[in-house]
Design a protein around this motif. Structure first.
Motif, PDB file in Angstrom:
ATOM      1  N   GLU A  86       0.831  -1.202   0.000  1.00 13.80           N
ATOM      2  CA  GLU A  86       0.000   0.000   0.000  1.00 13.80           C
ATOM      3  C   GLU A  86       0.869   1.257   0.000  1.00 13.80           C
ATOM      4  OE1 GLU A  86      -3.416   2.239  -0.167  1.00 13.80           O
ATOM      5  OE2 GLU A  86      -3.143   0.098  -0.489  1.00 13.80           O
ATOM      6  N   ILE A  87       1.940   1.251   0.778  1.00 14.76           N
ATOM      7  CA  ILE A  87       2.859   2.393   0.820  1.00 14.76           C
ATOM      8  C   ILE A  87       3.501   2.603  -0.546  1.00 14.76           C
ATOM      9  CG2 ILE A  87       5.059   3.215   1.777  1.00 14.76           C
ATOM     10  CD1 ILE A  87       4.180   1.846   4.439  1.00 14.76           C
ATOM     11  N   LEU A  88       3.966   1.522  -1.168  1.00 14.76           N
ATOM     12  CA  LEU A  88       4.587   1.618  -2.487  1.00 14.76           C
ATOM     13  C   LEU A  88       3.587   2.106  -3.540  1.00 14.76           C
ATOM     14  CD1 LEU A  88       6.812  -1.578  -2.484  1.00 14.76           C
ATOM     15  CD2 LEU A  88       7.569   0.808  -2.348  1.00 14.76           C
ATOM     16  N   ARG A  89       2.347   1.658  -3.451  1.00 10.99           N
ATOM     17  CA  ARG A  89       1.324   2.090  -4.394  1.00 10.99           C
ATOM     18  C   ARG A  89       1.096   3.593  -4.265  1.00 10.99           C
ATOM     19  NH1 ARG A  89      -3.614   3.550  -4.547  1.00 10.99           N
ATOM     20  NH2 ARG A  89      -4.062   3.150  -2.369  1.00 10.99           N
ATOM     21  N   PHE A  95       4.606  10.087  -7.092  1.00 14.10           N
ATOM     22  CA  PHE A  95       5.685  10.436  -8.007  1.00 14.10           C
ATOM     23  C   PHE A  95       5.215  10.550  -9.448  1.00 14.10           C
ATOM     24  CE2 PHE A  95       8.417   8.734  -4.510  1.00 14.10           C
ATOM     25  CZ  PHE A  95       9.034   9.936  -4.226  1.00 14.10           C
ATOM     26  N   SER A  96       4.247   9.776  -9.851  1.00 13.26           N
ATOM     27  CA  SER A  96       3.743   9.872 -11.229  1.00 13.26           C
ATOM     28  C   SER A  96       2.996  11.192 -11.424  1.00 13.26           C
ATOM     29  CB  SER A  96       2.845   8.694 -11.564  1.00 13.26           C
ATOM     30  OG  SER A  96       1.640   8.737 -10.829  1.00 13.26           O
TER      31      SER A  96
END
Length: 100
Positions: A86-89, A95-96
């Motif tokens: 979830e953190i990475l998502r 960033f995108s």
């Protein structure tokens, strides 16, 4: 109303403890055996203090304990991995959006 206290034999208690140990959770043991978890814990504590819990240390019991412990460990690991995912998502989304 007069409440009557149930009395259980030592053999009955030991049998219930063995069954509870073989089940995967205390909640299952409560439902399956029809006794409260407090009662089950009291019986286990009493048997352990009397030294009678050693009679319960069969290979099946050890196997059940190890399976329960492994299940807990795996559930904890799964929870951590889901949090990391979830953190990475969220980081990827952030960033995108900033690159545009």
């Amino acid at each position: 109303m007069v409440s009557t206290k149930r009395r259980y034999s030592s053999e009955f208690k030991q049998g219930e403890i063995e069954l509870a140990i073989k089940l995967s959770s205390i909640k299952e043991a409560e439902m399956e055996l029809g006794i409260t978890k407090q009662m089950l814990h009291q019986w286990m504590y009493a048997f352990k203090n009397k030294g009678e819990i050693n009679n319960l240390n069969s290979e099946d019991t050890k196997s059940a304990y190890s399976l329960v412990e492994e299940n807990r460990r795996l559930q904890k690991e799964l929870r951590i991995l889901r949090e990391e995912k979830e953190i990475l998502r969220k980081a990827a989304t952030y960033f995108s959006q900033n690159q545009k």
